[in-house]
Every structure is written in C-alpha cells, then in structure tokens.
Design a protein around this motif. Structure first.
Motif, PDB file in Angstrom:
ATOM      1  N   LEU A 106     104.744 162.256  26.727  1.00  6.58           N
ATOM      2  CA  LEU A 106     103.548 162.636  27.471  1.00  6.58           C
ATOM      3  C   LEU A 106     102.257 162.287  26.752  1.00  6.58           C
ATOM      4  O   LEU A 106     102.224 162.145  25.530  1.00  6.58           O
ATOM      5  CB  LEU A 106     103.565 164.147  27.726  1.00  6.58           C
ATOM      6  CG  LEU A 106     104.787 164.721  28.413  1.00  6.58           C
ATOM      7  CD1 LEU A 106     104.690 166.237  28.476  1.00  6.58           C
ATOM      8  CD2 LEU A 106     104.968 164.116  29.791  1.00  6.58           C
ATOM      9  N   ARG A 107     101.211 162.248  27.551  1.00  6.29           N
ATOM     10  CA  ARG A 107      99.841 162.090  27.057  1.00  6.29           C
ATOM     11  C   ARG A 107      99.015 163.201  27.710  1.00  6.29           C
ATOM     12  O   ARG A 107      99.053 163.367  28.925  1.00  6.29           O
ATOM     13  CB  ARG A 107      99.305 160.719  27.473  1.00  6.29           C
ATOM     14  CG  ARG A 107      97.878 160.448  27.124  1.00  6.29           C
ATOM     15  CD  ARG A 107      97.434 159.044  27.568  1.00  6.29           C
ATOM     16  NE  ARG A 107      98.292 158.013  27.003  1.00  6.29           N
ATOM     17  CZ  ARG A 107      99.129 157.226  27.720  1.00  6.29           C
ATOM     18  NH1 ARG A 107      99.197 157.337  29.027  1.00  6.29           N
ATOM     19  NH2 ARG A 107      99.865 156.320  27.129  1.00  6.29           N
ATOM     20  N   LEU A 108      98.288 163.953  26.904  1.00  3.58           N
ATOM     21  CA  LEU A 108      97.333 164.923  27.423  1.00  3.58           C
ATOM     22  C   LEU A 108      95.948 164.334  27.226  1.00  3.58           C
ATOM     23  O   LEU A 108      95.585 163.975  26.104  1.00  3.58           O
ATOM     24  CB  LEU A 108      97.439 166.259  26.688  1.00  3.58           C
ATOM     25  CG  LEU A 108      98.491 167.245  27.202  1.00  3.58           C
ATOM     26  CD1 LEU A 108      99.889 166.696  27.066  1.00  3.58           C
ATOM     27  CD2 LEU A 108      98.364 168.572  26.498  1.00  3.58           C
ATOM     28  N   ARG A 109      95.213 164.199  28.327  1.00  2.00           N
ATOM     29  CA  ARG A 109      93.882 163.600  28.262  1.00  2.00           C
ATOM     30  C   ARG A 109      92.902 164.465  29.020  1.00  2.00           C
ATOM     31  O   ARG A 109      93.270 165.250  29.885  1.00  2.00           O
ATOM     32  CB  ARG A 109      93.894 162.181  28.828  1.00  2.00           C
ATOM     33  CG  ARG A 109      94.213 162.131  30.295  1.00  2.00           C
ATOM     34  CD  ARG A 109      93.731 160.860  30.964  1.00  2.00           C
ATOM     35  NE  ARG A 109      94.178 160.803  32.339  1.00  2.00           N
ATOM     36  CZ  ARG A 109      93.575 161.395  33.360  1.00  2.00           C
ATOM     37  NH1 ARG A 109      92.493 162.111  33.176  1.00  2.00           N
ATOM     38  NH2 ARG A 109      94.054 161.289  34.587  1.00  2.00           N
ATOM     39  N   GLU A 110      91.618 164.289  28.676  1.00  5.10           N
ATOM     40  CA  GLU A 110      90.580 165.028  29.384  1.00  5.10           C
ATOM     41  C   GLU A 110      90.619 164.660  30.858  1.00  5.10           C
ATOM     42  O   GLU A 110      90.856 163.512  31.230  1.00  5.10           O
ATOM     43  CB  GLU A 110      89.209 164.716  28.797  1.00  5.10           C
ATOM     44  CG  GLU A 110      89.004 165.303  27.430  1.00  5.10           C
ATOM     45  CD  GLU A 110      87.612 165.070  26.879  1.00  5.10           C
ATOM     46  OE1 GLU A 110      86.809 164.372  27.530  1.00  5.10           O
ATOM     47  OE2 GLU A 110      87.334 165.589  25.785  1.00  5.10           O
ATOM     48  N   LEU A 111      90.391 165.664  31.678  1.00  4.62           N
ATOM     49  CA  LEU A 111      90.322 165.447  33.121  1.00  4.62           C
ATOM     50  C   LEU A 111      88.971 164.857  33.497  1.00  4.62           C
ATOM     51  O   LEU A 111      87.958 165.154  32.868  1.00  4.62           O
ATOM     52  CB  LEU A 111      90.524 166.773  33.856  1.00  4.62           C
ATOM     53  CG  LEU A 111      91.971 167.275  33.862  1.00  4.62           C
ATOM     54  CD1 LEU A 111      92.025 168.782  33.942  1.00  4.62           C
ATOM     55  CD2 LEU A 111      92.750 166.638  35.000  1.00  4.62           C
ATOM     56  N   ASP A 112      88.963 164.032  34.510  1.00  5.54           N
ATOM     57  CA  ASP A 112      87.756 163.425  35.044  1.00  5.54           C
ATOM     58  C   ASP A 112      87.632 163.859  36.499  1.00  5.54           C
ATOM     59  O   ASP A 112      88.596 163.722  37.270  1.00  5.54           O
ATOM     60  CB  ASP A 112      87.854 161.901  34.945  1.00  5.54           C
ATOM     61  CG  ASP A 112      86.681 161.210  35.582  1.00  5.54           C
ATOM     62  OD1 ASP A 112      86.798 160.812  36.762  1.00  5.54           O
ATOM     63  OD2 ASP A 112      85.634 161.073  34.918  1.00  5.54           O
ATOM     64  N   ALA A 113      86.484 164.386  36.877  1.00  5.14           N
ATOM     65  CA  ALA A 113      86.312 164.966  38.208  1.00  5.14           C
ATOM     66  C   ALA A 113      86.610 163.974  39.326  1.00  5.14           C
ATOM     67  O   ALA A 113      87.245 164.331  40.313  1.00  5.14           O
ATOM     68  CB  ALA A 113      84.902 165.534  38.354  1.00  5.14           C
ATOM     69  N   GLU A 114      86.161 162.749  39.202  1.00  7.91           N
ATOM     70  CA  GLU A 114      86.387 161.757  40.261  1.00  7.91           C
ATOM     71  C   GLU A 114      87.818 161.235  40.241  1.00  7.91           C
ATOM     72  O   GLU A 114      88.493 161.209  41.263  1.00  7.91           O
ATOM     73  CB  GLU A 114      85.398 160.593  40.115  1.00  7.91           C
ATOM     74  CG  GLU A 114      83.948 160.986  40.276  1.00  7.91           C
ATOM     75  CD  GLU A 114      83.603 161.502  41.662  1.00  7.91           C
ATOM     76  OE1 GLU A 114      84.172 161.012  42.654  1.00  7.91           O
ATOM     77  OE2 GLU A 114      82.756 162.408  41.756  1.00  7.91           O
ATOM     78  N   ARG A 115      88.262 160.826  39.088  1.00  5.41           N
ATOM     79  CA  ARG A 115      89.594 160.211  38.947  1.00  5.41           C
ATOM     80  C   ARG A 115      90.729 161.166  39.294  1.00  5.41           C
ATOM     81  O   ARG A 115      91.727 160.753  39.873  1.00  5.41           O
ATOM     82  CB  ARG A 115      89.747 159.710  37.514  1.00  5.41           C
ATOM     83  CG  ARG A 115      91.104 159.154  37.175  1.00  5.41           C
ATOM     84  CD  ARG A 115      91.147 158.726  35.730  1.00  5.41           C
ATOM     85  NE  ARG A 115      92.476 158.309  35.344  1.00  5.41           N
ATOM     86  CZ  ARG A 115      92.806 157.977  34.115  1.00  5.41           C
ATOM     87  NH1 ARG A 115      91.911 157.978  33.159  1.00  5.41           N
ATOM     88  NH2 ARG A 115      94.040 157.621  33.826  1.00  5.41           N
ATOM     89  N   ASP A 116      90.588 162.439  38.940  1.00  2.00           N
ATOM     90  CA  ASP A 116      91.697 163.378  39.046  1.00  2.00           C
ATOM     91  C   ASP A 116      91.604 164.338  40.228  1.00  2.00           C
ATOM     92  O   ASP A 116      92.472 165.202  40.390  1.00  2.00           O
ATOM     93  CB  ASP A 116      91.803 164.185  37.742  1.00  2.00           C
ATOM     94  CG  ASP A 116      92.132 163.289  36.559  1.00  2.00           C
ATOM     95  OD1 ASP A 116      93.081 162.503  36.663  1.00  2.00           O
ATOM     96  OD2 ASP A 116      91.416 163.370  35.538  1.00  2.00           O
ATOM     97  N   ALA A 117      90.584 164.194  41.058  1.00  2.00           N
ATOM     98  CA  ALA A 117      90.373 165.155  42.149  1.00  2.00           C
ATOM     99  C   ALA A 117      91.542 165.208  43.124  1.00  2.00           C
ATOM    100  O   ALA A 117      91.971 166.302  43.523  1.00  2.00           O
ATOM    101  CB  ALA A 117      89.078 164.843  42.891  1.00  2.00           C
ATOM    102  N   ALA A 118      92.093 164.084  43.531  1.00  2.00           N
ATOM    103  CA  ALA A 118      93.189 164.086  44.516  1.00  2.00           C
ATOM    104  C   ALA A 118      94.432 164.763  43.953  1.00  2.00           C
ATOM    105  O   ALA A 118      95.072 165.574  44.648  1.00  2.00           O
ATOM    106  CB  ALA A 118      93.506 162.663  44.961  1.00  2.00           C
ATOM    107  N   CYS A 119      94.762 164.482  42.716  1.00  2.00           N
ATOM    108  CA  CYS A 119      95.934 165.121  42.094  1.00  2.00           C
ATOM    109  C   CYS A 119      95.696 166.620  41.917  1.00  2.00           C
ATOM    110  O   CYS A 119      96.588 167.434  42.151  1.00  2.00           O
ATOM    111  CB  CYS A 119      96.245 164.470  40.752  1.00  2.00           C
ATOM    112  SG  CYS A 119      96.799 162.761  40.886  1.00  2.00           S
ATOM    113  N   MET A 120      94.490 166.977  41.517  1.00  2.00           N
ATOM    114  CA  MET A 120      94.165 168.389  41.329  1.00  2.00           C
ATOM    115  C   MET A 120      94.198 169.133  42.654  1.00  2.00           C
ATOM    116  O   MET A 120      94.676 170.271  42.709  1.00  2.00           O
ATOM    117  CB  MET A 120      92.795 168.518  40.662  1.00  2.00           C
ATOM    118  CG  MET A 120      92.528 169.868  40.083  1.00  2.00           C
ATOM    119  SD  MET A 120      93.608 170.178  38.671  1.00  2.00           S
ATOM    120  CE  MET A 120      93.094 171.831  38.277  1.00  2.00           C
TER     121      MET A 120
END
Length: 178
Positions: free
Chosen positions: A10-24
C-alpha cells in the motif's frame, strides 16, 4: 500528492479535494460507513469536494497530519482512507480508517492502520494516540487490539449521544511494528 508512507502493498498519500472527491463520495455513502462511523450528509460530488477541503485537507496545515488515501501500490487502486484525526472532544489524536466494501477482508485495513500508527510514532513523534469505535464493530475492535491498543472506557463524544469504546496506546510502553 505527497506520499506519507508505503508498505509492502500500500501507499498512504495526502488526499486531494478534486482528485479524490468521487472515491470519497462513494466511501461516505457505503452502508458500513453509515453504521460504524456515521452519515456525514455528503450526497454530491460538490459536497464531497467541500468535505475534503474543509475537513481533511485543512487538517494537514492545521495539525501536520490527517486522513490519507489508501492506494494499492501495484495498480494505484483507491481502497479507502486511514490516518489521524484531531478532535476537540478527545485528549489526543485518534486513529481513523474506512475501506470501500469491495476491498475489505484482504488485510488492507490492518496494513494501512499499522503504517499510520507507526507514522504517528516514528515521524510525528506523538507520545500516544487513541481510537474510538462503536462497541458492536468487532472487526475494528480486533484490529485495534492487534495493534496493541487497550480499551480504557466508554465515552459519549459531543454532539452525539452514542456510547463509544475508547482505546489508547502509549508509544513508550508499546511498539507497533513498522
């Protein structure tokens, strides 16, 4: 986005509001998320973007840590979130995590949370962390206990009225394998 820690898978990375919105958005609306964490009232992509901006991304600047995207290293698949939260209602940072249902049961949660706890100890140099869990969430309780956290008591965190199990680990008294 900044990679915080990597494990074997795994990789834990900072979340990005635009990039990760659909998954979130998907994660925040899973039945298990509602049952074990709560309904955040996020129903649209715009709300998910705002949720990430206001609650998650802001934590990096405010506290130096937060929740991170869990990605599988082999294919960059978005599995869920894990990391630390800083709540006014708790005396120390607490562990938070959630996986999309299709990625549960494969050891990803344990691997990600173990890495997040090791990051708290080794990089952030926190003396201890805590966790709160719905008493009926047996899988999360097993995970916390496997990581060396110990149940202290039961608490109600404002503004809610639900009784939660409260766990802690002191890093000078117990180590979590990296």
């Amino acid at each position: 986005m900044a990679v915080v820690v990597e494990t074997e898978r795994l990789r834990l990375r900072e979340l990005d509001a635009e990039r990760d919105a659909a998954c979130m958005l998907e994660l925040l609306n899973e039945p298990a998320y509602h049952a074990n964490i709560g309904d955040r009232g996020v129903r649209t992509l715009e709300q998910a973007t705002r949720y990430l901006t206001d609650r998650v991304v802001a934590s990096y600047a405010r506290h130096g840590f937060g929740l991170y995207a869990i990605e599988r290293r082999e294919d960059a698949a978005w599995l869920g979130i894990a990391g630390l939260l800083r709540r006014d209602t708790l005396p120390m940072p607490d562990i938070g995590y959630a996986l999309l249902a299709r990625h549960t049961g494969q050891g990803y949660a344990y691997e990600a949370v173990r890495a997040a706890v090791a990051h708290a100890r080794d990089t952030l140099h926190l003396p201890q962390v805590c966790a709160i869990v719905v008493p009926g969430n047996a899988a999360s309780i097993r995970l916390l206990e496997k990581l060396g956290l110990h149940r202290q008591d039961m608490r109600v965190l404002p503004p809610g009225d639900e009784l939660l199990a409260y766990y802690t680990i002191r890093f000078n008294a117990a180590a979590v394998d990296s």
